[in-house]
Design an enzyme around this catalytic site. Structure first.
Site, short mmCIF file in Angstrom:
data_model
loop_
_atom_site.label_atom_id
_atom_site.label_comp_id
_atom_site.label_asym_id
_atom_site.label_seq_id
_atom_site.Cartn_x
_atom_site.Cartn_y
_atom_site.Cartn_z
N GLU A 277 0.82 -1.22 0.00
CA GLU A 277 0.00 0.00 0.00
C GLU A 277 0.85 1.27 0.00
OE1 GLU A 277 -2.55 -0.65 3.43
OE2 GLU A 277 -0.82 -0.45 4.74
N ARG B 255 4.71 20.52 4.89
CA ARG B 255 5.84 19.63 5.17
C ARG B 255 7.14 20.34 5.58
NH1 ARG B 255 7.85 16.58 1.96
NH2 ARG B 255 8.25 14.83 3.33
N CYS C 294 1.27 33.86 8.34
CA CYS C 294 1.79 34.62 9.47
C CYS C 294 2.47 33.72 10.50
CB CYS C 294 0.65 35.41 10.10
SG CYS C 294 -0.06 36.54 8.90
N GLU C 295 3.58 33.16 10.10
CA GLU C 295 4.42 32.32 10.95
C GLU C 295 5.84 32.49 10.43
OE1 GLU C 295 3.96 29.82 13.36
OE2 GLU C 295 1.83 30.30 13.53
C1 LIG Z 1 0.77 6.11 5.54
C2 LIG Z 1 0.58 4.69 5.32
C3 LIG Z 1 0.90 4.12 4.10
C4 LIG Z 1 1.51 4.89 2.98
O1 LIG Z 1 2.77 5.34 3.29
P1 LIG Z 1 3.67 6.06 2.16
O2 LIG Z 1 4.91 6.42 2.86
O3 LIG Z 1 2.90 7.26 1.72
O4 LIG Z 1 3.87 5.09 1.07
C5 LIG Z 1 0.66 2.78 3.94
N1 LIG Z 1 0.12 2.04 4.93
C6 LIG Z 1 -0.20 2.55 6.13
C7 LIG Z 1 -0.78 1.69 7.17
C8 LIG Z 1 0.01 3.90 6.37
O5 LIG Z 1 -0.29 4.40 7.55
#
Ligand SMILES: *Cc1c(COP(=O)(O)O)cnc(C)c1O
Length: 443
Positions: free
Chosen positions: A295, A335, A366-367
């Site tokens: 994922e 970020r 404003c930071e």
């Molecule tokens: C944030 C997250 C991701 C994705 O992470 P990336 O660094 O964006 O690839 C995948 N799985 C879980 C459980 C997450 O919390």
């Protein structure tokens, strides 16, 4: 080893056209800025599809792989459509993300609901819409899910999110797999969770284990380490409970190239390591080849995205920094102020060969901490120049706020010389749409 799209600093269609202007997806960036205003998020469709292809090709030798996109990196309906077309499922962490993918026409069986504090309402909605898997994070949630399932007379298909105790060298705030983490069951708590599922929560069906180590990862070794731990647990749970778990979700986290110094690994290298390790543990622990979920979020969408800003005021501190202020900043890209994240930028409307100067690109908010890029060498800037900041596809819009009551920017998708608006810029009425003035205060 073949290189992959996440290793590039810029979208793959980036070029300088005959007029000397920067172009992405066949669209001149200054024209986009003129047409849609700035700040403007620009997404290059070819780059997105190229990353998807990299992942699919890198893992094609393992037949039971399922690519899921971690929606939290950037969740919009048009992007969801593209990734659905590419055959990706979706990792979601809120009712809002679930709703977005549902409304985009995604087959909800390809959706996983994840997160460390899901509400009863969110879980109920996930069950109602037929979300394929819920990744259960803690004991409280097991009970919550079982209750929600009971009211709907349903059985819930879950994974257990575990903390494998692996550290990766990334920013502390984006590490998640170390032992003292807010996410997931500790390895020593798995048995209790399994016993509860077997004996008490009979409407919960456990399919496998889920782990996610962290984000912006450059060390390929953590994926085999993680697979070793997950496979060993699966074998152990079979031995102890006669449980046949056949799914593992190894999370996301693959890094991208924000600056020239960043050298993220190729998806092909990760694919080969993961597949070799899978084959090794299948034999070593004598387990059925598991269905494997991946994922990634950042590595799918970061490189494809850039943000355009217009130069406004500037200030030369005597004997100090020259600040050039842009019309966006920490509200559209938190970020740098949150993680000290670094970015590369170019001027979209100037020849890169012009006289250069070192400036600090400051935001409009404003930071004092609202600095987008410190000490960057750019052709001498003047008011009205268009700045293109690279690698803003992930965790920019998705983390954007309305700080200072500024409207969130628009987003366009570019491809083959065409630009399509996929998120409208907020207007002033959007900003007060949810305000309520009590009668007694009305004028
Ligand atoms: C944030 C997250 C991701 C994705 O992470 P990336 O660094 O964006 O690839 C995948 N799985 C879980 C459980 C997450 O919390």
């Amino acid at each position: 080893m073949a290189s992959s799209t996440n290793q590039m600093l810029k979208p793959l269609t980036t070029c300088i056209n005959n007029a000397g202007n920067l172009e992405i997806g066949g669209c001149e960036l200054t024209k986009l800025a003129e047409l849609y205003g700035t700040p403007l998020y620009v997404l290059d469709e070819k780059t997105i599809r190229s990353v998807c292809n990299d992942y699919k090709k890198a893992f094609e030798k393992y037949p039971h792989i399922h690519m899921m996109y971690a929606s939290k990196a950037l969740c919009t309906s048009a992007l969801t459509r593209i990734l659905d077309e590419e055959g990706f499922g979706f990792d979601t962490v809120s009712a809002g993300e679930i709703y977005t993918v549902y409304k985009s026409g995604v087959d909800m069986r390809h959706v996983l609901f994840n997160g460390n504090n899901k509400s009863f309402e969110e879980i109920s909605m996930a069950l109602e819409l037929g979300v394929g898997r819920i990744s259960v994070d803690n004991f409280y949630e097991l009970e919550l899910i079982s209750k929600a399932a009971q009211t709907k007379d349903k059985t819930v298909d879950i994974l257990l999110r575990i903390t494998p105790g692996i550290e990766c060298h990334t920013h502390e705030y984006i590490q998640t797999g170390h032992l003292d983490s807010k996410f997931g069951f500790d390895l020593t708590q798995i048995d209790e969770a399994v016993e509860l599922i077997q004996n008490k929560y009979k409407n919960i069906r456990l399919h496998g284990l889920h782990a996610h180590i962290g984000s912006q990862i450059f060390e390929t070794g953590i994926y085999p380490d993680e697979i070793e731990i997950l496979a060993k647990e699966i074998a152990r749970l079979d031995e102890k409970f006669g449980l046949k778990l056949n799914e593992i979700n190894i999370g996301g986290g693959l890094g991208v190239k924000y600056t020239q110094d960043d050298l993220p690994p190729s998806t092909y290298e990760v694919g080969e390591l993961v597949i070799n390790k899978l084959n090794e543990v299948i034999e070593k622990y004598n387990i059925e080849p598991p269905v494997v979920f991946l994922e990634p979020g950042r590595s799918i969408i970061s490189t494809a995205g850039v943000t355009l800003y217009t130069v406004g005021s500037s200030k030369q501190v005597p004997h100090g920094t020259k600040y050039v202020a842009l019309d966006g900043g920490m509200a559209d890209n938190p970020r740098p102020s949150m993680y000290q994240a670094q970015y590369v930028a170019e001027v979209a409307n100037k020849k890169q060969t012009e006289t250069k100067e070192v400036v600090t690109l400051a935001g409009r908010y404003c930071e004092s901490g609202d600095i987008l890029i410190k000490d960057i060498e750019l052709p001498e800037l003047s008011t009205g120049d268009v700045i293109c900041v690279y690698n803003t596809g992930a965790y920019n819009y998705s983390m954007a706020s309305n700080y200072n009551r500024v409207q969130k920017p628009a987003m366009v998708l570019v491809n083959d010389g065409k630009a399509e608006l996929i998120i409208e810029r907020e207007n002033l009425d959007d900003l007060i749409a949810h305000d309520i003035i009590p009668d007694r205060l009305k004028k």
